[in-house]
Design a protein around this motif. Structure first.
Motif: not given
Length: 239
Positions: A179-189
């Motif tokens: 998809s055009r807006v498919h997924a996120d990768i977040r950096f926390e801690g």
């Protein structure tokens, strides 16, 4: 459609058991996107058709339902002690009796910081500057994509006018399943987390479907597939 959590088979909407392995399917509630009207899952973060942020709409609805007169508890007062505080005589400066006393005070040398303490400060500053580098290894083409170190949230998808991707997969083979807006990768801690933002064809971690709105803590060696059929796959790597 409903993705079977056991075998990843795509089942029609309304199905209660998987057509392939007969595993009971999770109950999926569908809603209409308030921007384009497309049908999406109620727990999706973004519309997989137009990329509209569904979380902002839900947050507004919750805020309106909260009563404005909700009382905020106040902290209890601290009781004063009955006995007076007597200052240490050694910490009280003596009264000035002559101009010479002022000269003596002005010439007192500044305190000296021990070398071991200064070294510990330096080590602490160096530790704060250290960052974890991560990358995605594209299985089908053997291409490595470095994750931007300065972004706390990295968007995966294809070019669009709503949320431009930080990792653009449109140039890879079989990218039509993404998809055009498919997924996120977040950096926390000190950890990275993967979250499907409501894509049309879903995301898979180590060949297991990840429900939209849920997130997975990534570890080195995890296999990420964007869309069905394991056609656009990446291996998560850290250094």
């Amino acid at each position: 459609m409903i993705i079977c959590p056991s075998c990843a088979h795509s089942n029609p909407d309304g199905a209660t058991n998987c057509e392939a392995c007969f595993t009971p399917l999770p109950v999926v509630v569908m809603i209409n996107c308030s921007n384009c009207g497309a049908s999406v899952q109620s727990d999706a973060s973004f519309c997989g058709h137009c990329g509209f942020d569904l979380k902002s709409t839900k947050a507004t609805e919750v805020a309106v339902s909260v009563a404005p007169e909700t009382a905020v508890p106040q902290p209890a007062a601290v009781a004063a002690t009955s006995s007076p505080v007597v200052p240490d005589p050694s910490l009280v400066a003596p009264p000035l009796t002559s101009p010479d006393d002022l000269t003596e005070i002005s010439t007192v040398p500044p305190p000296v910081i021990a070398a071991s303490t200064a070294q510990s400060f330096g080590n602490s500053a160096k530790t704060q500057l250290q960052t974890i580098r991560a990358s995605l290894f594209h299985v089908q083409t053997n291409i490595t994509l470095e994750l931007p170190a300065h972004l706390p949230v990295i968007h995966l998808g294809k070019p669009n006018n709503v949320i431009p991707p930080d990792i653009d997969v449109s140039g890879f083979p079989d990218s039509d399943v993404v998809s055009r807006v498919h997924a996120d990768i977040r950096f926390e801690g000190d950890a990275f987390y993967f979250e499907d933002t409501g894509s049309s064809n879903g995301s898979y971690i180590n060949n297991t479907a990840l429900p939209a709105g849920n997130r997975h803590r990534l570890r080195a060696g995890d296999r990420i597939a964007l869309g069905k059929g394991d056609k656009v796959s990446f291996i998560f790597q850290t250094t």
